[in-house]
Design an enzyme around this catalytic site. Structure first.
Site: not given
Ligand code: UFG
Length: 323
Positions: A11, A33, A74, A76, A116, A140, A144
């Site tokens: 991405y 890939l 990586a 992630s 991150t 994770y 990092k």
């Molecule tokens: N969430 C929901 N419903 C979902 C998916 C996510 O409520 O279906 C919430 C999660 O619990 C979180 C927020 O939405 O509170 C954001 O979640 P994401 O999975 O989109 O992103 P994260 O903050 O968990 O993770 C991102 C990156 C990671 C990185 C992190 C740094 O994807 O690689 O930020 O904190 F480690």
């Protein structure tokens, strides 16, 4: 410059590779890939398929000679890293060690690394500056952080010019390039899938100590994030390892994201409250003051609705991702 982009079929890596090609850098994408997509490698970049754990392969690739490496490749996913820490340490730490050794052997002078916000764990101060103590709460983030420290040591010992960019929550799309993870765990693509398929989205935790009870994150447009890599490449100094947080400095709750997605898509997205997801901190918001001051970086698309709108446009034009 001649640049190697590891993970350039993923991405963020694919968007950066396209930005490099656009300003006429000779761009080679290295990707196995396993997560990335051949269709995401931008025209004008050459794809070399292989894995970072293969030392001989790496020596061969780096031996071509490069002015720099942008290292995205990586694993992630936070949850997966808790289940399978060995896989994360092997891929992320051992893989990067092999890369650094191959770079050293071939005399490659510059590195930009995808770090991150997860290295900060549950921060004591928000917005988070680079001085916040690193205390990851999952493997994770720990991998990092281990790599960030390894890079610092290589810069000191071997004169590498290095930059780590600590991403907060990356969102949006860029032209034909968008977010297509398998499995998808990220909030914005899941909310948009819910809009497209008229299925509900889950809100993981409505009892956080935040203004509406849901977790707060700092969303950054993938194009803005990408541009920071080009600036970092130019600014890198031999023997120095600089670290920058990259976000917009504004926090949006899960409910804010769902509301914004309703406005953008015009669809009624059903949201169901569900238990908290393990390892999720209540609030992660970046201070990007250092990147602004030292790299001259400034987000051009800071509005959450613009990010969601670009992601929606991409999803509508790529209903099956890169398939
Ligand atoms: N969430 C929901 N419903 C979902 C998916 C996510 O409520 O279906 C919430 C999660 O619990 C979180 C927020 O939405 O509170 C954001 O979640 P994401 O999975 O989109 O992103 P994260 O903050 O968990 O993770 C991102 C990156 C990671 C990185 C992190 C740094 O994807 O690689 O930020 O904190 F480690």
């Amino acid at each position: 410059m001649k640049l190697l982009v590891t993970g350039g079929a993923g991405y963020v890596g694919s968007v950066v590779a396209s930005q490099l090609v656009a300003v006429d850098h000779e761009t080679v994408v290295l990707d196995d890939l396993s997560k990335g997509h051949a269709g995401a490698v931008p025209p004008g970049a050459r794809l070399v398929r292989g894995n970072l754990l293969d030392d001989e392969f790496l020596r061969g690739v780096l031996g071509e000679g490069f002015d720099g490496v942008l290292h995205f490749a990586a694993l992630s996913l936070v949850g997966e890293s808790v289940e399978e820490p060995g896989r994360y340490y092997r891929n992320n730490v051992c893989g990067t060690l092999g890369l650094l050794e191959a770079m050293r052997g071939a005399g490659v002078p510059r590195l930009v690394f995808s770090s991150t916000a997860a290295v900060y764990g549950e921060p004591r101060n928000v917005p988070i500056t680079e001085d916040e103590p690193a205390a990851p709460t999952n493997p994770y983030g720990a991998t990092k952080l281990a790599v960030d420290r390894m890079i610092s040591a290589y810069a000191t010992a071997h004169g590498l010019a290095a930059t780590s960019l600590r991403y907060f929550n990356v969102a949006g799309a860029s032209g034909t390039l968008g977010e297509a993870h398998e499995p998808e765990t990220h909030l914005i693509p899941l909310v948009l899938t819910a809009a497209a398929k008229e299925t509900p989205v889950r809100i993981f935790g409505a009892d956080y100590p935040t203004r509406d009870g849901t977790a707060i994150r700092d969303y950054i447009h993938v194009e803005d994030l990408g541009r920071a890599h080009l600036l970092a490449l130019e600014a890198a100094r031999p023997g120095m390892h600089d670290i920058y947080n990259l976000g917009n400095g504004a926090g949006f709750s899960v409910r804010d994201v769902v509301e914004a997605a309703r406005r953008v898509t015009g669809r009624n997205i059903e949201a169901i409250e569900a238990p908290r997801r393990a390892g999720d901190p209540p609030e992660l918001v970046a201070s990007s003051a250092k990147a602004r001051a030292e790299l001259g970086w400034k987000p051009e698309k800071p509005a959450l609705e613009d990010m969601i709108s670009d992601a929606w446009t991409w999803m509508m034009s790529h209903p099956n991702g890169y398939e």
